[in-house]
Scaffold this motif. Structure first.
Motif, PDB file in Angstrom:
ATOM      1  N   LEU A 166       1.008  -1.206  -0.006  1.00 50.06           N
ATOM      2  CA  LEU A 166       0.059  -0.124  -0.210  1.00 50.06           C
ATOM      3  C   LEU A 166       0.820   1.310  -0.021  1.00 50.06           C
ATOM      4  O   LEU A 166       1.900   1.397   0.887  1.00 50.06           O
ATOM      5  CB  LEU A 166      -0.913  -0.096   1.342  1.00 50.06           C
ATOM      6  CG  LEU A 166      -2.085  -0.926   1.246  1.00 50.06           C
ATOM      7  CD1 LEU A 166      -1.942  -2.206   2.102  1.00 50.06           C
ATOM      8  CD2 LEU A 166      -3.468  -0.314   1.284  1.00 50.06           C
ATOM      9  N   ASP A 167       0.467   2.234  -0.847  1.00 54.06           N
ATOM     10  CA  ASP A 167       1.431   3.310  -0.977  1.00 54.06           C
ATOM     11  C   ASP A 167       0.554   4.684  -0.434  1.00 54.06           C
ATOM     12  O   ASP A 167      -0.670   4.800  -0.336  1.00 54.06           O
ATOM     13  CB  ASP A 167       1.510   3.704  -2.498  1.00 54.06           C
ATOM     14  CG  ASP A 167       0.456   4.225  -3.447  1.00 54.06           C
ATOM     15  OD1 ASP A 167      -0.510   3.175  -3.246  1.00 54.06           O
ATOM     16  OD2 ASP A 167       0.392   5.139  -3.908  1.00 54.06           O
ATOM     17  N   PHE A 168       1.614   5.571  -0.448  1.00 54.71           N
ATOM     18  CA  PHE A 168       1.036   7.221  -0.307  1.00 54.71           C
ATOM     19  C   PHE A 168       1.885   7.648  -1.333  1.00 54.71           C
ATOM     20  O   PHE A 168       3.313   7.623  -1.390  1.00 54.71           O
ATOM     21  CB  PHE A 168       1.357   7.634   1.059  1.00 54.71           C
ATOM     22  CG  PHE A 168       1.261   9.025   1.145  1.00 54.71           C
ATOM     23  CD1 PHE A 168      -0.123   9.769   1.377  1.00 54.71           C
ATOM     24  CD2 PHE A 168       2.306  10.055   0.862  1.00 54.71           C
ATOM     25  CE1 PHE A 168      -0.188  11.177   1.424  1.00 54.71           C
ATOM     26  CE2 PHE A 168       1.959  11.489   1.069  1.00 54.71           C
ATOM     27  CZ  PHE A 168       0.695  11.973   1.303  1.00 54.71           C
ATOM     28  N   TYR A 172       6.469   3.857   0.188  1.00 52.24           N
ATOM     29  CA  TYR A 172       6.221   3.089   1.355  1.00 52.24           C
ATOM     30  C   TYR A 172       5.632   1.632   1.034  1.00 52.24           C
ATOM     31  O   TYR A 172       5.294   0.947   1.928  1.00 52.24           O
ATOM     32  CB  TYR A 172       4.987   3.867   2.345  1.00 52.24           C
ATOM     33  CG  TYR A 172       5.634   5.210   2.739  1.00 52.24           C
ATOM     34  CD1 TYR A 172       6.673   5.163   3.644  1.00 52.24           C
ATOM     35  CD2 TYR A 172       5.131   6.073   2.283  1.00 52.24           C
ATOM     36  CE1 TYR A 172       6.866   6.649   4.013  1.00 52.24           C
ATOM     37  CE2 TYR A 172       5.182   7.514   2.909  1.00 52.24           C
ATOM     38  CZ  TYR A 172       6.545   7.716   3.619  1.00 52.24           C
ATOM     39  OH  TYR A 172       6.997   8.917   4.066  1.00 52.24           O
ATOM     40  N   ARG A 173       5.344   1.265  -0.339  1.00 53.74           N
ATOM     41  CA  ARG A 173       5.026   0.008  -0.718  1.00 53.74           C
ATOM     42  C   ARG A 173       6.067  -1.078  -0.149  1.00 53.74           C
ATOM     43  O   ARG A 173       5.632  -2.266   0.099  1.00 53.74           O
ATOM     44  CB  ARG A 173       4.755  -0.118  -2.074  1.00 53.74           C
ATOM     45  CG  ARG A 173       3.877   0.878  -2.761  1.00 53.74           C
ATOM     46  CD  ARG A 173       3.655   0.383  -4.174  1.00 53.74           C
ATOM     47  NE  ARG A 173       2.879   1.067  -4.992  1.00 53.74           N
ATOM     48  CZ  ARG A 173       1.591   1.363  -5.043  1.00 53.74           C
ATOM     49  NH1 ARG A 173       0.616   0.591  -4.332  1.00 53.74           N
ATOM     50  NH2 ARG A 173       0.948   2.075  -5.996  1.00 53.74           N
ATOM     51  N   GLN A 174       7.303  -0.559   0.090  1.00 54.17           N
ATOM     52  CA  GLN A 174       8.227  -1.958   0.395  1.00 54.17           C
ATOM     53  C   GLN A 174       8.381  -2.067   1.982  1.00 54.17           C
ATOM     54  O   GLN A 174       8.944  -3.191   2.377  1.00 54.17           O
ATOM     55  CB  GLN A 174       9.572  -1.348  -0.099  1.00 54.17           C
ATOM     56  CG  GLN A 174      10.539  -0.561   1.199  1.00 54.17           C
ATOM     57  CD  GLN A 174      10.281   1.055   0.872  1.00 54.17           C
ATOM     58  OE1 GLN A 174       9.299   1.441   0.174  1.00 54.17           O
ATOM     59  NE2 GLN A 174      11.424   1.628   0.912  1.00 54.17           N
ATOM     60  N   PRO A 195      -2.300   9.487  -9.354  1.00 58.85           N
ATOM     61  CA  PRO A 195      -2.997   8.449 -10.003  1.00 58.85           C
ATOM     62  C   PRO A 195      -3.027   7.220  -8.912  1.00 58.85           C
ATOM     63  O   PRO A 195      -1.886   7.001  -8.561  1.00 58.85           O
ATOM     64  CB  PRO A 195      -2.497   7.841 -11.159  1.00 58.85           C
ATOM     65  CG  PRO A 195      -1.201   8.803 -11.374  1.00 58.85           C
ATOM     66  CD  PRO A 195      -1.224   9.730 -10.286  1.00 58.85           C
ATOM     67  N   ASP A 196      -4.135   6.498  -8.447  1.00 63.40           N
ATOM     68  CA  ASP A 196      -4.128   5.709  -7.384  1.00 63.40           C
ATOM     69  C   ASP A 196      -4.201   3.993  -7.901  1.00 63.40           C
ATOM     70  O   ASP A 196      -4.994   3.691  -8.274  1.00 63.40           O
ATOM     71  CB  ASP A 196      -5.295   5.954  -6.565  1.00 63.40           C
ATOM     72  CG  ASP A 196      -5.098   5.116  -5.244  1.00 63.40           C
ATOM     73  OD1 ASP A 196      -4.146   4.727  -5.031  1.00 63.40           O
ATOM     74  OD2 ASP A 196      -6.304   4.569  -5.037  1.00 63.40           O
ATOM     75  N   ALA A 197      -2.782   3.470  -7.793  1.00 63.33           N
ATOM     76  CA  ALA A 197      -2.947   2.119  -8.705  1.00 63.33           C
ATOM     77  C   ALA A 197      -2.816   1.219  -7.394  1.00 63.33           C
ATOM     78  O   ALA A 197      -2.173   1.165  -6.402  1.00 63.33           O
ATOM     79  CB  ALA A 197      -1.586   1.801  -9.561  1.00 63.33           C
TER      80      ALA A 197
HETATM   81 MG    MG Z   1      -2.980   2.993  -4.256  1.00 66.72          MG
END
Ligand code: MG
Ligand code: IMP
Length: 197
Positions: A166-168, A172-174, A195-197
């Motif tokens: 999950l990202d901001f 922070y995905r890692q 863009p929210d992938a």
């Molecule tokens: Mg996202």
């Protein structure tokens, strides 16, 4: 340096860890068993919604023992702060022919429900034999469309979380755990433009 950039270690930007690495590992093992049992004697076709589900799917499929096929679908949801409208747009289609397959769509988090309800509609038009959904996290109090996932890793409160895919703003995905970002680093208007992938 752009406003959302941080040079500290990503973990230092997290205020509270709400699901730690060990809890994730344990839950994935049991989710794998639930999925094995649900599809016993069949092959499952996993469709990962990327980027968010990348880490979750990579780890989860290694806990699944029945045969499976894997493909990805890339979705972009632009959050419009003014109208609170979300229109998930498919920007990379799947390649597999889903007709007659047992399809399991996997996403990182079920929030308002717009993304998964839109994607399942599109996939149902491809005539799968069955269609189920699996999410790592469920923010059940935030639902704005009538949608529930068949497999849920963890129900979580209404907090903006990062990590484990999950990202901001793509960061922070890692992180190996799931946590709430420090308040001063949360910048909803900036996030809304991403863009929210
Ligand atoms: Mg996202
Ligand atoms: P929904 O369409 O509102 O259910 O939103 C699903 C998508 O929004 C997810 O695939 C995520 O990309 C994003 N999202 C929702 N809540 C969070 C969060 O707390 N952290 C990071 N991404 C989120």
């Amino acid at each position: 340096m752009r406003p959302t950039e941080s040079t500290s270690s990503p973990l230092e930007d997290v205020e509270t860890i709400i699901v730690d690495e060990i809890a994730i590992k344990k839950r994935l093992a049991s989710l794998g068993q639930e999925i094995d049992a649900a599809y016993e004697g069949r092959e499952v076709t996993v469709i990962a919604i990327i980027n968010g589900a990348i880490i979750f799917v990579a780890d989860l499929i290694r806990q699944i023992n029945i045969p499976l096929q894997l493909d990805c679908i890339r979705v972009s949801s632009y959050r419009d702060e003014a109208s609170h409208l979300q229109t998930p747009e498919i920007i990379d289609r799947i390649r597999l022919d889903l007709e007659g397959s047992d399809v399991l769509v996997i996403d990182d988090i079920l929030d308002t429900g717009h993304t998964l309800s839109h994607i399942t509609e599109i996939l149902l038009a491809m005539k799968p034999a069955s269609l189920k959904t699996c999410v790592l996290l469920d923010k059940h109090t935030r639902r704005s469309v009538d949608f529930e996932a068949d497999f849920v890793g963890f129900k979580i409160p209404d907090e903006f979380v990062v990590g484990y895919g999950l990202d901001f703003a793509e960061r922070y995905r890692q992180l190996p755990c799931i946590g709430v970002l420090k308040a001063e680093l949360q910048n909803p208007p900036e996030w809304a433009k991403q863009p929210d992938a």
